[in-house]
Write a protein that holds these residues in place. Structure first.
Motif, PDB file in Angstrom:
ATOM      1  N   GLY A 155       0.848  -1.190   0.000  1.00  0.00           N
ATOM      2  CA  GLY A 155       0.000   0.000   0.000  1.00  0.00           C
ATOM      3  C   GLY A 155       0.880   1.235   0.000  1.00  0.00           C
ATOM      4  O   GLY A 155       1.889   1.294   0.705  1.00  0.00           O
ATOM      5  N   GLN A 156       0.520   2.212  -0.810  1.00  0.00           N
ATOM      6  CA  GLN A 156       1.382   3.381  -0.987  1.00  0.00           C
ATOM      7  C   GLN A 156       1.610   4.156   0.300  1.00  0.00           C
ATOM      8  O   GLN A 156       2.737   4.535   0.628  1.00  0.00           O
ATOM      9  N   ALA A 157       0.551   4.423   1.046  1.00  0.00           N
ATOM     10  CA  ALA A 157       0.683   5.204   2.277  1.00  0.00           C
ATOM     11  C   ALA A 157       1.609   4.514   3.277  1.00  0.00           C
ATOM     12  O   ALA A 157       2.466   5.153   3.895  1.00  0.00           O
ATOM     13  N   GLU A 158       1.442   3.202   3.440  1.00  0.00           N
ATOM     14  CA  GLU A 158       2.274   2.465   4.386  1.00  0.00           C
ATOM     15  C   GLU A 158       3.731   2.451   3.927  1.00  0.00           C
ATOM     16  O   GLU A 158       4.660   2.606   4.738  1.00  0.00           O
ATOM     17  N   LEU A 159       3.953   2.272   2.632  1.00  0.00           N
ATOM     18  CA  LEU A 159       5.320   2.273   2.119  1.00  0.00           C
ATOM     19  C   LEU A 159       5.995   3.621   2.335  1.00  0.00           C
ATOM     20  O   LEU A 159       7.155   3.685   2.751  1.00  0.00           O
ATOM     21  N   ASN A 160       5.276   4.704   2.059  1.00  0.00           N
ATOM     22  CA  ASN A 160       5.873   6.028   2.269  1.00  0.00           C
ATOM     23  C   ASN A 160       6.203   6.251   3.740  1.00  0.00           C
ATOM     24  O   ASN A 160       7.225   6.844   4.086  1.00  0.00           O
ATOM     25  N   ARG A 161       5.321   5.753   4.632  1.00  0.00           N
ATOM     26  CA  ARG A 161       5.584   5.890   6.065  1.00  0.00           C
ATOM     27  C   ARG A 161       6.827   5.094   6.465  1.00  0.00           C
ATOM     28  O   ARG A 161       7.688   5.595   7.210  1.00  0.00           O
ATOM     29  N   GLN A 162       6.946   3.878   5.956  1.00  0.00           N
ATOM     30  CA  GLN A 162       8.092   3.039   6.314  1.00  0.00           C
ATOM     31  C   GLN A 162       9.391   3.586   5.711  1.00  0.00           C
ATOM     32  O   GLN A 162      10.446   3.572   6.362  1.00  0.00           O
ATOM     33  N   LEU A 163       9.345   4.076   4.477  1.00  0.00           N
ATOM     34  CA  LEU A 163      10.550   4.643   3.870  1.00  0.00           C
ATOM     35  C   LEU A 163      10.995   5.896   4.613  1.00  0.00           C
ATOM     36  O   LEU A 163      12.201   6.139   4.772  1.00  0.00           O
ATOM     37  N   ALA A 164      10.046   6.697   5.067  1.00  0.00           N
ATOM     38  CA  ALA A 164      10.397   7.879   5.849  1.00  0.00           C
ATOM     39  C   ALA A 164      11.069   7.473   7.158  1.00  0.00           C
ATOM     40  O   ALA A 164      12.019   8.122   7.621  1.00  0.00           O
ATOM     41  N   TRP A 165      10.588   6.375   7.770  1.00  0.00           N
ATOM     42  CA  TRP A 165      11.221   5.881   9.001  1.00  0.00           C
ATOM     43  C   TRP A 165      12.636   5.377   8.718  1.00  0.00           C
ATOM     44  O   TRP A 165      13.573   5.699   9.452  1.00  0.00           O
ATOM     45  N   VAL A 166      12.802   4.606   7.652  1.00  0.00           N
ATOM     46  CA  VAL A 166      14.135   4.105   7.305  1.00  0.00           C
ATOM     47  C   VAL A 166      15.102   5.275   7.108  1.00  0.00           C
ATOM     48  O   VAL A 166      16.277   5.194   7.487  1.00  0.00           O
ATOM     49  N   ALA A 167      14.613   6.378   6.549  1.00  0.00           N
ATOM     50  CA  ALA A 167      15.476   7.549   6.295  1.00  0.00           C
ATOM     51  C   ALA A 167      15.994   8.177   7.584  1.00  0.00           C
ATOM     52  O   ALA A 167      17.010   8.883   7.571  1.00  0.00           O
ATOM     53  N   THR A 168      15.331   7.921   8.730  1.00  0.00           N
ATOM     54  CA  THR A 168      15.782   8.489   9.998  1.00  0.00           C
ATOM     55  C   THR A 168      16.879   7.661  10.664  1.00  0.00           C
ATOM     56  O   THR A 168      17.534   8.124  11.602  1.00  0.00           O
ATOM     57  N   LEU A 169      17.088   6.436  10.202  1.00  0.00           N
ATOM     58  CA  LEU A 169      17.996   5.525  10.907  1.00  0.00           C
ATOM     59  C   LEU A 169      19.467   5.951  10.880  1.00  0.00           C
ATOM     60  O   LEU A 169      20.174   5.725  11.868  1.00  0.00           O
ATOM     61  N   PRO A 170      19.975   6.559   9.803  1.00  0.00           N
ATOM     62  CA  PRO A 170      21.374   6.997   9.845  1.00  0.00           C
ATOM     63  C   PRO A 170      21.650   8.023  10.946  1.00  0.00           C
ATOM     64  O   PRO A 170      22.784   8.142  11.406  1.00  0.00           O
ATOM     65  N   GLN A 171      20.627   8.748  11.357  1.00  0.00           N
ATOM     66  CA  GLN A 171      20.812   9.684  12.469  1.00  0.00           C
ATOM     67  C   GLN A 171      20.583   8.990  13.812  1.00  0.00           C
ATOM     68  O   GLN A 171      21.397   9.106  14.732  1.00  0.00           O
ATOM     69  N   LYS A 172      19.501   8.237  13.920  1.00  0.00           N
ATOM     70  CA  LYS A 172      19.184   7.579  15.188  1.00  0.00           C
ATOM     71  C   LYS A 172      20.176   6.469  15.520  1.00  0.00           C
ATOM     72  O   LYS A 172      20.475   6.231  16.698  1.00  0.00           O
ATOM     73  N   CYS A 173      20.653   5.772  14.504  1.00  0.00           N
ATOM     74  CA  CYS A 173      21.493   4.585  14.709  1.00  0.00           C
ATOM     75  C   CYS A 173      22.866   4.762  14.069  1.00  0.00           C
ATOM     76  O   CYS A 173      23.474   3.782  13.607  1.00  0.00           O
ATOM     77  N   ALA A 174      23.359   5.985  14.035  1.00  0.00           N
ATOM     78  CA  ALA A 174      24.640   6.257  13.376  1.00  0.00           C
ATOM     79  C   ALA A 174      25.740   5.359  13.920  1.00  0.00           C
ATOM     80  O   ALA A 174      26.512   4.767  13.157  1.00  0.00           O
ATOM     81  N   GLU A 175      25.832   5.236  15.246  1.00  0.00           N
ATOM     82  CA  GLU A 175      26.796   4.352  15.896  1.00  0.00           C
ATOM     83  C   GLU A 175      26.172   3.816  17.178  1.00  0.00           C
ATOM     84  O   GLU A 175      25.697   4.588  18.002  1.00  0.00           O
ATOM     85  N   PHE A 176      26.165   2.506  17.326  1.00  0.00           N
ATOM     86  CA  PHE A 176      25.648   1.904  18.553  1.00  0.00           C
ATOM     87  C   PHE A 176      26.269   0.529  18.723  1.00  0.00           C
ATOM     88  O   PHE A 176      26.949   0.023  17.823  1.00  0.00           O
ATOM     89  N   THR A 177      26.058  -0.065  19.877  1.00  0.00           N
ATOM     90  CA  THR A 177      26.596  -1.396  20.150  1.00  0.00           C
ATOM     91  C   THR A 177      25.443  -2.372  20.385  1.00  0.00           C
ATOM     92  O   THR A 177      24.345  -1.988  20.798  1.00  0.00           O
ATOM     93  N   ALA A 178      25.718  -3.638  20.078  1.00  0.00           N
ATOM     94  CA  ALA A 178      24.747  -4.702  20.299  1.00  0.00           C
ATOM     95  C   ALA A 178      25.507  -5.940  20.752  1.00  0.00           C
ATOM     96  O   ALA A 178      26.723  -6.044  20.570  1.00  0.00           O
TER      97      ALA A 178
END
Length: 275
Positions: A155-178
């Motif tokens: 679905g287009q709306a859901e895909l746009n929402r998920q792609l927008a979330w993926v675009a935030t990950l380089p900032q939120k998860c730039a460096e972390f440990t697991a």
């Protein structure tokens, strides 16, 4: 045996991989990455924004169409063959648990980084498909890399929402440990990557994990790409313990987007080019 740390100038793929079956249940995406080093040793590249182009068809993706939209090894450079199974590093590294203490009070960012790892392991970074999906996989025997490739309807709306979330990950998860299942610490970096200008919207990432695998120093590098065409998308991961061949990622995105668009328009995709 120690492996040298990943360097963006020499992107070479991972260890031998297992066999995936083309099935009518999955999703497709991933991105080619042209990255560079910053002063802190991390890797940065321009963000991959959502594209604004003429809308694509919104026809429901059938099971047969999803299978037809999948790329084949003929769409990739000649070293790629059908996969023989899942790589051993998938369980050893992608099932790691984020060290939430490293995020301080930012528990939301910690949750997003865990969602990233879980989504890569389950191959559902874009969330569960709304309708049909199909999946296939390939091994690069020359570079010991593996590509997982999926096509699905969301679905287009859901895909746009998920792609927008993926675009935030380089900032939120730039460096972390697991921490992996054996208690080994993994140092993880996430950067944005540029994908070919295909589809209606797209997002690319590169994830690098440095740590231990089975007691040996290891570096996992993965290209991650997602491209929306109408209500459907392709998603792919490409890489391994010897690096990620980003040219192959770009080629998969270009060939796969064209096939998916033609299928949604009711056309029969042209025969795959010979590699």
């Amino acid at each position: 045996m120690n492996r040298p740390p990943y360097r963006p100038a020499s992107v070479r793929p991972p260890s031998p991989v297992p066999r995936l079956l083309v099935c009518a249940l999955a999703v497709g995406v991933l991105g080619s990455a042209a990255a560079c080093s910053n002063d802190g040793g991390g890797r940065t590249v321009p963000a991959s924004p959502l594209a604004k182009v003429a809308p694509s068809p919104t026809a429901t993706l059938t099971e047969a169409q999803a299978r037809t939209a999948l790329i084949t090894n003929a769409d990739l450079p000649s070293q790629w063959t059908g996969t023989s199974g899942a790589a051993t590093w998938r369980d050893g590294l992608l099932k790691s648990k984020v060290d939430a203490a490293g995020f301080g009070t930012d528990k939301n960012a910690a949750a997003d980084c865990q969602k990233l790892l879980d989504g890569l392991y389950a191959e559902e970074l874009l969330g569960p498909a709304k309708g049909t999906k199909a999946v296939t996989g390939f091994d690069d025997s020359n570079n010991q890399a593996q590509m997982h490739y999926q096509v699905a309807e969301y679905g287009q709306a859901e895909l746009n929402r998920q792609l927008a979330w993926v675009a935030t990950l380089p900032q939120k998860c730039a460096e972390f440990t697991a921490v992996d299942g054996q208690g080994g610490q993994q140092n993880i970096q996430v950067v944005s990557t540029q994908l070919p200008a295909e589809g209606d919207a797209r997002q690319g990432l590169m994830l690098t994990m440095n740590g231990q695998l089975d007691g040996e120093p290891s570096t996992l590098t993965l290209d991650i790409a997602a491209v929306r065409v109408g209500d459907s998308a392709l998603f792919l991961t490409n890489g391994g313990l010897d690096g990620a061949e980003s040219d192959s990622t770009a080629q998969a995105v270009q060939q796969g987007t064209s096939r998916l668009r033609q299928v949604l328009e009711g056309k029969t995709p042209a025969a795959s080019p010979t590699n």
